[in-house]
Write an enzyme that holds these catalytic residues in place. Sequence first.
Site, mmCIF file in Angstrom:
data_model
loop_
_atom_site.group_PDB
_atom_site.id
_atom_site.type_symbol
_atom_site.label_atom_id
_atom_site.label_comp_id
_atom_site.label_asym_id
_atom_site.label_seq_id
_atom_site.Cartn_x
_atom_site.Cartn_y
_atom_site.Cartn_z
ATOM 1 C CE1 TYR A 169 -3.799 2.383 0.640
ATOM 2 C CE2 TYR A 169 -2.523 3.160 2.524
ATOM 3 C CZ TYR A 169 -3.590 3.309 1.655
ATOM 4 O OH TYR A 169 -4.447 4.361 1.789
ATOM 5 N N GLY A 170 1.832 1.335 0.940
ATOM 6 C CA GLY A 170 2.683 2.531 1.060
ATOM 7 C C GLY A 170 3.414 2.836 -0.245
#
Length: 263
Positions: free
Chosen positions: A164-165
């Site tokens: 996600y990051g």
Amino acid sequence: MADDLHGYIALITGGSSGLGYEMAKQLLRQGATVIIAARGGKRLEEAREKLSAIGDVRAVAMDVRDEASVEQAAAWVAERFDHLDMAVSNAGIGNNAPGMEDLPPDHRFYDIPVSAVRAVLDTNLMGYFLVARRFVPLLMKRGGSLVYVSTSTGTITRPGQFPYGPSKAGGEAMCAILAEELRDAGIAVNVICPGGFTDTNMAPKGAAEAMRENGRPVLPPTVLNETISFLASPASAGITGEKIVGKDLDAWLKARGITFHRA
Ligand SMILES: NC(=O)c1ccc[n+]([C@@H]2O[C@H](COP(=O)([O-])OP(=O)(O)OC[C@H]3O[C@@H](n4cnc5c(N)ncnc54)[C@H](OP(=O)(O)O)[C@@H]3O)[C@@H](O)[C@H]2O)c1
């Protein structure tokens, strides 16, 4: 009084739920025409129906991972509207990606199925590229604004936040490039994010309650409403290449000496 947005046309991907749904509501309340996009089906139709009580809302099925689907949706929009004022790339998935649901909270990156990593990158990064690429011509007609919904800077590199990051880091890097490349065309490109855990369908069931019980802050899904109103308003003229944290909008405006009359 916030600005009247009658005649203003905004597209919001991921408008069927959470932050996207609330931003749609906000712009509709101000009189804008809002096109909500999501993968389609019951959730999108129900959202359209509820929002239609507020204003002129349209719904279009668009899977942002799929070039043909984005192409079809863009053609659908272009048939109905001669321009767009704003395109919000808000559709996103995170640790709710199929295949990640049963991972323990202390999982490592190598525990994550490759299919889940691809799904997150395809949605949050490739999806942004596909949407921007296809909708920028409509924005260029009148010098509109492109908005990317990202996450807090700390989340981007926090353990447990792969992929996600990195997907959001890529989206933010893309925004920085697009802001420069589209400057001459008069298109503003900005990043917005809530500024913390937000109570939406993205979080696992019960997560928000558990956080509240532990005294940890939980933001409401309306946290980006004033920020999107600001970016749709003349008060944001000339603002491009910025990252605005929704919960800190007041401080951001104050630091720049910007006056914005909110809804
Ligand atoms: N919640 C948080 O704590 C938080 C914090 C920071 C940033 N964000 C970001 O905020 C954005 C919105 O998330 P949310 O929290 O509001 O979550 P949400 O309630 O799960 O909403 C996600 C939206 O994205 C849509 N979507 C997912 N995959 C899609 C695809 N392939 N094509 C088109 N639409 C797709 C979903 O629609 P369908 O499923 O109907 O297709 C839904 O409307 C995301 O980009 C997320 O990364 C969230």
